[in-house]
Design a protein around this motif. Structure first.
Motif, short mmCIF file in Angstrom:
data_model
loop_
_atom_site.label_atom_id
_atom_site.label_comp_id
_atom_site.label_asym_id
_atom_site.label_seq_id
_atom_site.Cartn_x
_atom_site.Cartn_y
_atom_site.Cartn_z
N TRP A 87 0.86 -1.18 0.00
CA TRP A 87 0.00 0.00 0.00
C TRP A 87 0.89 1.23 0.00
O TRP A 87 1.66 1.45 0.92
N ARG A 88 0.76 2.05 -1.03
CA ARG A 88 1.51 3.30 -1.12
C ARG A 88 0.54 4.45 -0.91
O ARG A 88 -0.48 4.53 -1.58
N ALA A 89 0.85 5.34 0.03
CA ALA A 89 -0.11 6.40 0.34
C ALA A 89 0.59 7.67 0.79
O ALA A 89 1.61 7.62 1.50
N ARG A 90 0.03 8.80 0.36
CA ARG A 90 0.42 10.11 0.89
C ARG A 90 -0.67 10.69 1.80
O ARG A 90 -0.38 11.13 2.90
N PRO A 91 -1.94 10.72 1.36
CA PRO A 91 -2.98 11.32 2.20
C PRO A 91 -3.18 10.55 3.51
O PRO A 91 -3.18 9.31 3.52
N PRO A 92 -3.35 11.25 4.62
CA PRO A 92 -3.60 10.56 5.90
C PRO A 92 -4.80 9.63 5.85
O PRO A 92 -4.79 8.57 6.47
N ALA A 93 -5.86 10.02 5.11
CA ALA A 93 -7.05 9.16 5.06
C ALA A 93 -6.73 7.81 4.44
O ALA A 93 -7.23 6.76 4.90
N SER A 94 -5.91 7.79 3.41
CA SER A 94 -5.52 6.54 2.78
C SER A 94 -4.68 5.69 3.73
O SER A 94 -4.84 4.47 3.80
#
Length: 217
Positions: free
Chosen positions: A180-187
């Motif tokens: 899982w690659r994520a920048r937004p906190p929600a993600s």
């Protein structure tokens, strides 16, 4: 350090930096760029390589993307989402799935990676319309890169968790390692709710042209 003009770790002509645990890889678009990067980053601690402020302090950077967290999930840690409705399996070319891609903002579609999935699309509908979807792209080393997209009007209803849970279950059943690659906190919160653990980070940088010319000279 690897010279890789076609690196998938970053946009074309950029440099990509990935840190996992206490190891790191840096891809450079050219030999001259690799020389600049190698000299500048040699003294930077591994855990600081994906910090934009640190990289800007030692490199002539014109733009950055990230950092993004990299999280992984084992079958033992998987916490499936509680069923809240039907999740359908569609092919990536199905008109209803393509309808979601067309209705979402282009930047959201690009960030999600949903146009590149190699798995089925796991979708939730509102009436006849697909309003959320997840899937994964098979990467080397038996990795499943999870992608998620929810239409803006339907966010905040736990649909991302519902669809991504189905995608993750499919990847684990196929013997793949979900990533899982994520920048937004929600993600990142969605990933954590499913049992993912953050083990690394990723940063892309675009270097100014002048140092390349000097390196060539």
């Amino acid at each position: 350090m690897v010279v890789s003009p076609a690196s998938a770790l970053c946009p074309p002509s950029w440099a990509g930096i990935v840190v996992l645990g206490d190891a790191a890889i840096v891809t450079a678009p050219t030999e001259s760029a690799a020389l600049v990067l190698r000299r500048a980053l040699a003294s930077v601690p591994v855990d600081s390589l994906t910090r934009p402020e640190t990289v800007r302090a030692v490199l002539p950077v014109s733009d950055v993307l990230g950092p993004a967290s990299l999280a992984y999930l084992s079958s033992a840690d998987f916490r499936p989402a509680r069923p809240q409705g039907a999740v359908e399996h569609l092919t990536s070319g199905h008109p209803d799935f393509q309808g979601l891609l067309r209705s979402a903002a282009p930047e959201d579609v690009a960030e999600s990676g949903m146009e590149e999935i190699t798995s089925p699309a796991f979708v939730v509908r509102a009436g006849a319309d697909v309003v959320a979807a997840a899937g994964y792209r098979a990467w080397p080393a038996e990795t499943a890169h999870v992608c998620v997209l929810t239409h803006p009007r339907w966010r905040g209803r736990r649909l991302a968790r519902q669809t991504s849970s189905a995608a993750v279950a499919h990847a684990l059943a196929a013997g793949l390692l979900p990533q899982w690659r994520a920048r937004p906190p929600a993600s990142r919160r969605v990933a954590h709710s499913l049992g993912f653990r953050e083990l690394g980070s990723q940063l892309s940088v675009r270097l100014k042209e002048d140092p390349f010319d000097g390196a060539r000279g």
